[in-house]
Design a protein around this motif. Structure first.
Motif, PDB file in Angstrom:
ATOM      1  N   ILE A   1       0.831  -1.205   0.000  1.00 30.92           N
ATOM      2  CA  ILE A   1       0.000   0.000   0.000  1.00 30.92           C
ATOM      3  C   ILE A   1       0.868   1.259   0.000  1.00 30.92           C
ATOM      4  CG2 ILE A   1      -1.591   1.314   1.461  1.00 30.92           C
ATOM      5  CD1 ILE A   1      -3.081  -1.332   1.858  1.00 30.92           C
ATOM      6  N   LYS A   2       1.970   1.189   0.683  1.00 24.51           N
ATOM      7  CA  LYS A   2       2.933   2.301   0.577  1.00 24.51           C
ATOM      8  C   LYS A   2       3.409   2.447  -0.857  1.00 24.51           C
ATOM      9  CE  LYS A   2       5.417   2.813   4.948  1.00 24.51           C
ATOM     10  NZ  LYS A   2       6.770   2.708   5.545  1.00 24.51           N
ATOM     11  N   GLY A   3       3.622   1.322  -1.531  1.00 25.86           N
ATOM     12  CA  GLY A   3       4.030   1.340  -2.928  1.00 25.86           C
ATOM     13  C   GLY A   3       2.994   2.028  -3.805  1.00 25.86           C
ATOM     14  N   LEU A   4       1.722   1.781  -3.520  1.00 25.13           N
ATOM     15  CA  LEU A   4       0.655   2.448  -4.267  1.00 25.13           C
ATOM     16  C   LEU A   4       0.721   3.958  -4.067  1.00 25.13           C
ATOM     17  CD1 LEU A   4      -2.533   0.254  -3.651  1.00 25.13           C
ATOM     18  CD2 LEU A   4      -1.324   0.604  -5.797  1.00 25.13           C
ATOM     19  N   GLN A   5       0.994   4.367  -2.854  1.00 27.83           N
ATOM     20  CA  GLN A   5       1.063   5.804  -2.571  1.00 27.83           C
ATOM     21  C   GLN A   5       2.216   6.447  -3.327  1.00 27.83           C
ATOM     22  OE1 GLN A   5       1.322   5.662   1.697  1.00 27.83           O
ATOM     23  NE2 GLN A   5      -0.903   5.669   1.943  1.00 27.83           N
ATOM     24  N   ILE A   6       3.353   5.765  -3.350  1.00 28.60           N
ATOM     25  CA  ILE A   6       4.502   6.284  -4.097  1.00 28.60           C
ATOM     26  C   ILE A   6       4.139   6.398  -5.576  1.00 28.60           C
ATOM     27  CG2 ILE A   6       6.866   5.777  -4.830  1.00 28.60           C
ATOM     28  CD1 ILE A   6       7.200   4.320  -2.102  1.00 28.60           C
ATOM     29  N   ALA A   7       3.415   5.393  -6.060  1.00 27.79           N
ATOM     30  CA  ALA A   7       3.036   5.376  -7.471  1.00 27.79           C
ATOM     31  C   ALA A   7       2.148   6.569  -7.815  1.00 27.79           C
ATOM     32  CB  ALA A   7       2.316   4.068  -7.808  1.00 27.79           C
ATOM     33  N   ILE A   8       1.173   6.854  -6.985  1.00 25.48           N
ATOM     34  CA  ILE A   8       0.259   7.966  -7.273  1.00 25.48           C
ATOM     35  C   ILE A   8       1.016   9.288  -7.219  1.00 25.48           C
ATOM     36  CG2 ILE A   8      -1.817   9.181  -6.565  1.00 25.48           C
ATOM     37  CD1 ILE A   8      -2.182   6.354  -7.748  1.00 25.48           C
TER      38      ILE A   8
ATOM     39  N   GLY B   1       3.517  -2.530 -16.436  1.00 23.12           N
ATOM     40  CA  GLY B   1       4.115  -1.695 -15.397  1.00 23.12           C
ATOM     41  C   GLY B   1       5.218  -2.435 -14.665  1.00 23.12           C
ATOM     42  N   ARG B   2       4.956  -3.679 -14.319  1.00 26.93           N
ATOM     43  CA  ARG B   2       5.984  -4.459 -13.615  1.00 26.93           C
ATOM     44  C   ARG B   2       7.200  -4.675 -14.501  1.00 26.93           C
ATOM     45  NH1 ARG B   2       1.144  -7.076 -11.230  1.00 26.93           N
ATOM     46  NH2 ARG B   2       0.964  -8.301 -13.138  1.00 26.93           N
ATOM     47  N   LEU B   3       6.973  -4.858 -15.810  1.00 29.15           N
ATOM     48  CA  LEU B   3       8.116  -5.034 -16.713  1.00 29.15           C
ATOM     49  C   LEU B   3       8.959  -3.772 -16.793  1.00 29.15           C
ATOM     50  CD1 LEU B   3       6.539  -7.108 -19.627  1.00 29.15           C
ATOM     51  CD2 LEU B   3       8.123  -7.900 -17.855  1.00 29.15           C
ATOM     52  N   ALA B   4       8.291  -2.618 -16.729  1.00 29.46           N
ATOM     53  CA  ALA B   4       9.046  -1.356 -16.757  1.00 29.46           C
ATOM     54  C   ALA B   4      10.001  -1.301 -15.575  1.00 29.46           C
ATOM     55  CB  ALA B   4       8.095  -0.168 -16.727  1.00 29.46           C
ATOM     56  N   LEU B   5       9.603  -1.910 -14.483  1.00 28.80           N
ATOM     57  CA  LEU B   5      10.496  -1.997 -13.331  1.00 28.80           C
ATOM     58  C   LEU B   5      11.589  -3.037 -13.577  1.00 28.80           C
ATOM     59  CD1 LEU B   5      11.211  -1.468 -10.328  1.00 28.80           C
ATOM     60  CD2 LEU B   5       9.574  -3.266  -9.747  1.00 28.80           C
ATOM     61  N   ALA B   6      11.168  -4.247 -13.964  1.00 34.55           N
ATOM     62  CA  ALA B   6      12.117  -5.353 -14.109  1.00 34.55           C
ATOM     63  C   ALA B   6      13.190  -5.051 -15.157  1.00 34.55           C
ATOM     64  CB  ALA B   6      11.365  -6.636 -14.476  1.00 34.55           C
ATOM     65  N   ASN B   7      12.808  -4.341 -16.223  1.00 39.85           N
ATOM     66  CA  ASN B   7      13.765  -4.048 -17.293  1.00 39.85           C
ATOM     67  C   ASN B   7      14.730  -2.928 -16.939  1.00 39.85           C
ATOM     68  OD1 ASN B   7      12.528  -5.962 -18.863  1.00 39.85           O
ATOM     69  ND2 ASN B   7      11.187  -4.502 -19.914  1.00 39.85           N
ATOM     70  N   ASN B   8      14.527  -2.328 -15.803  1.00 40.12           N
ATOM     71  CA  ASN B   8      15.397  -1.203 -15.447  1.00 40.12           C
ATOM     72  C   ASN B   8      16.101  -1.384 -14.111  1.00 40.12           C
ATOM     73  OD1 ASN B   8      15.079   1.024 -17.594  1.00 40.12           O
ATOM     74  ND2 ASN B   8      13.014   0.252 -17.294  1.00 40.12           N
ATOM     75  N   MET B   9      16.300  -2.636 -13.751  1.00 42.57           N
ATOM     76  CA  MET B   9      17.034  -2.912 -12.517  1.00 42.57           C
ATOM     77  C   MET B   9      18.468  -2.414 -12.673  1.00 42.57           C
ATOM     78  SD  MET B   9      15.027  -4.298 -10.303  1.00 42.57           S
ATOM     79  CE  MET B   9      15.967  -5.243  -9.114  1.00 42.57           C
TER      80      MET B   9
ATOM     81  N   VAL C   1      16.439  -2.041  -7.274  1.00 43.36           N
ATOM     82  CA  VAL C   1      15.417  -1.403  -8.113  1.00 43.36           C
ATOM     83  C   VAL C   1      15.871   0.027  -8.394  1.00 43.36           C
ATOM     84  CG1 VAL C   1      13.490  -2.786  -7.251  1.00 43.36           C
ATOM     85  CG2 VAL C   1      14.092  -0.681  -6.069  1.00 43.36           C
ATOM     86  N   PRO C   2      15.503   0.568  -9.553  1.00 44.62           N
ATOM     87  CA  PRO C   2      15.888   1.957  -9.847  1.00 44.62           C
ATOM     88  C   PRO C   2      15.077   2.918  -8.978  1.00 44.62           C
ATOM     89  CG  PRO C   2      14.375   1.171 -11.514  1.00 44.62           C
ATOM     90  CD  PRO C   2      14.661   0.000 -10.612  1.00 44.62           C
ATOM     91  N   GLU C   3      15.487   4.167  -8.949  1.00 44.65           N
ATOM     92  CA  GLU C   3      14.646   5.207  -8.368  1.00 44.65           C
ATOM     93  C   GLU C   3      13.262   5.105  -9.023  1.00 44.65           C
ATOM     94  OE1 GLU C   3      15.289   7.979  -6.339  1.00 44.65           O
ATOM     95  OE2 GLU C   3      17.218   7.067  -5.802  1.00 44.65           O
ATOM     96  N   PHE C   4      12.225   5.333  -8.262  1.00 44.23           N
ATOM     97  CA  PHE C   4      10.901   5.165  -8.865  1.00 44.23           C
ATOM     98  C   PHE C   4      10.651   6.183  -9.977  1.00 44.23           C
ATOM     99  CE2 PHE C   4       6.252   4.718  -9.061  1.00 44.23           C
ATOM    100  CZ  PHE C   4       6.235   3.371  -9.349  1.00 44.23           C
ATOM    101  N   ARG C   5      11.345   7.314  -9.895  1.00 49.78           N
ATOM    102  CA  ARG C   5      11.252   8.317 -10.954  1.00 49.78           C
ATOM    103  C   ARG C   5      11.559   7.719 -12.327  1.00 49.78           C
ATOM    104  NH1 ARG C   5      11.192  13.568  -9.726  1.00 49.78           N
ATOM    105  NH2 ARG C   5       9.465  12.563  -8.664  1.00 49.78           N
ATOM    106  N   VAL C   6      12.546   6.821 -12.366  1.00 48.60           N
ATOM    107  CA  VAL C   6      12.934   6.180 -13.628  1.00 48.60           C
ATOM    108  C   VAL C   6      11.765   5.383 -14.198  1.00 48.60           C
ATOM    109  CG1 VAL C   6      14.469   4.439 -14.642  1.00 48.60           C
ATOM    110  CG2 VAL C   6      15.359   6.059 -12.946  1.00 48.60           C
ATOM    111  N   VAL C   7      11.101   4.636 -13.347  1.00 45.73           N
ATOM    112  CA  VAL C   7       9.943   3.854 -13.782  1.00 45.73           C
ATOM    113  C   VAL C   7       8.849   4.790 -14.293  1.00 45.73           C
ATOM    114  CG1 VAL C   7       8.197   2.189 -13.049  1.00 45.73           C
ATOM    115  CG2 VAL C   7      10.503   2.070 -12.091  1.00 45.73           C
ATOM    116  N   GLY C   8       8.667   5.909 -13.585  1.00 49.38           N
ATOM    117  CA  GLY C   8       7.670   6.889 -14.006  1.00 49.38           C
ATOM    118  C   GLY C   8       7.959   7.411 -15.406  1.00 49.38           C
TER     119      GLY C   8
END
Ligand SMILES: *[C@@H]1O[C@H](CO)[C@@H](O)[C@H](O)[C@H]1NC(C)=O
Ligand SMILES: *[C@@H]1O[C@H](CO)[C@@H](O)[C@H](O)[C@H]1NC(C)=O
Ligand SMILES: *[C@@H]1O[C@H](CO)[C@@H](O)[C@H](O)[C@H]1NC(C)=O
Length: 388
Positions: free
Chosen positions: A81-88, A213-221, A243-250
């Protein structure tokens, strides 16, 4: 030693996705930390069980499957749920200068129900699902490796002793503590994909976008390494994955948003939930896509990474509460810019007002030995342009 600097607790604004799942999450987090601490100390199963009840029953909006998952893994659910908050929060950052700025996903006292947008098939919907799924995987993967969760720890694949390899006098081996991507991805699947059971176009597309979305994370480890050896000679290098900074995934997902793929009723039957695609089925799907031909030519190989949408977006210009669209009136815009933040685009031709705005900022900061920074508050007045 792996870095632990990634471990800052997230303090950003709570989201409606998260808090439609519960307005009291922050409280629960605190409560739960205490629960777990006492439970570990007393080693009592009863404490653990009542702890999970406190956490999971306090989260409204969970489906039956999600609630069960939460009872089995209350600590991981809190991380999710914290992850969801970061995502939003990242969604709002990426869309700051768009007509749709992701604010409809934040909580409002007006309503506790989930955003209408999430029940649609727009590009924006696709982005919201993808970044949410990535956010859950991201935060769980990190939380695992920080030793905060009972059911997972560092990624065993990279942590365990893969044989060291030597090239040009440097011995390389996996070591330290890799973020547990695999566990994060799996938990994200179990937590979010179970909501999409209907088998209709909406759930099928949502499932695809979750996985994209998950692949965008996995491909940028990323890989971090540390050298060992006499006076920094680096005879031995140990490396771990983070994992990369979440900004990268964004950013990655924002690009995917721009190039999102329109799926139509006619090819819907061929869109297979991407978590079920394995080998041949994936190839099958890509062939079907190819046969369909039309539109822009895309690298078919890349389809699993693309965002899918099936409805054209509204223009998001005017307020429409039934669609959860606040409209762009009152939005700050840039009168000289010709991009998306420009007044002509953002204000949808309604024009803009110039208003004087006063704001307080930190200024004349001084560094004091040792170690703090002291600033003064300055009030700046400026003219800004806002949409009519
Ligand atoms: C997004 O837009 C709404 C109104 O359209 C505005 O109230 C809100 O402050 C904006 N949010 C951000 C983060 O700019
Ligand atoms: C407005 O846009 C112009 C051109 O893109 C840019 O140079 C300027 O810094 C922007 N102003 C603000 C206040 O963002
Ligand atoms: C500046 O403003 C903040 C909050 O508005 C306040 O907490 C702080 O004490 C102020 N600092 C000074 C030096 O006045």
């Amino acid at each position: 030693m792996p870095p632990s600097r990634t471990g800052r607790a997230y303090e950003g604004p709570p989201s409606r996705i998260a808090t439609r799942i519960g307005p009291t999450v922050a409280l629960l987090l605190i409560l739960f930390e205490h629960r777990r601490a006492s439970c570990l100390m007393s080693n009592s199963v009863d404490d653990w069980v009542s702890g999970s009840a406190v956490v999971c029953n306090g989260i409204p909006g969970l489906t039956k499957d999600q609630r069960e998952l939460c009872h089995r893994n209350p600590d991981v659910t809190v991380a999710a749920i914290k992850g969801l908050q970061i995502a939003i929060s990242e969604c709002q950052n990426q869309f700051m200068w768009h007509r749709w700025n992701c604010s409809s996903l934040t909580p409002s006292s007006r309503t506790q129900q989930s955003s209408v947008l999430l029940k649609r098939g727009y590009r924006e919907t696709a982005f919201a699902y993808a970044i949410s799924a990535a956010g859950v995987a991201h935060n769980v993967a990190r939380a695992c490796s920080m030793g905060r969760l009972l059911s997972c720890s560092c990624d065993p694949l990279h942590y365990m002793d893969n044989p060291p390899t030597t090239t040009r006098d440097i011995t390389f081996k996996w070591g330290g503590c890799s973020h547990n991507l695999e566990y994060g991805m799996e938990f994200s699947r179990q937590f979010l994909d179970t909501r999409e059971k209907a088998g209709d176009i909406q759930s099928t597309v949502n499932l695809h976008n979750n996985q994209a979305g998950r692949l965008a994370l996995a491909n940028n480890m990323q890989i971090r390494c540390k050298c060992h050896g006499m006076s920094g000679s680096c005879e031995l290098k140990t490396c771990w994955k983070i994992v990369p900074e979440f900004r990268v995934v964004g950013k990655v997902l924002k690009n995917r948003f721009r190039n999102a793929v329109l799926v139509t009723q006619s090819n819907l039957g061929n869109v297979i939930p991407s978590n079920k695609i394995r080998g041949s089925r994936r190839r099958q799907k890509q062939k079907q896509k190819k046969r369909r031909g039309g539109g822009r030519k895309r690298k078919l190989r890349d389809l699993p990474n693309q965002l899918y949408y099936y409805q054209r977006s509204p223009n998001f210009c005017e307020q429409d509460l039934t669609l959860d669209i606040p409209g762009t009136a009152g939005r700050r815009c840039n009168k000289t810019s010709t991009g998306g933040d420009g007044c002509s685009d953002l204000c949808c031709g309604r024009g803009y007002n110039v208003v004087r705005q006063r704001r307080t900022e930190r200024c004349r900061c001084k560094f004091h030995w040792c170690c703090f920074v002291q600033c003064q508050n300055c009030t700046v007045e400026e003219w800004i342009t806002v949409c009519k």
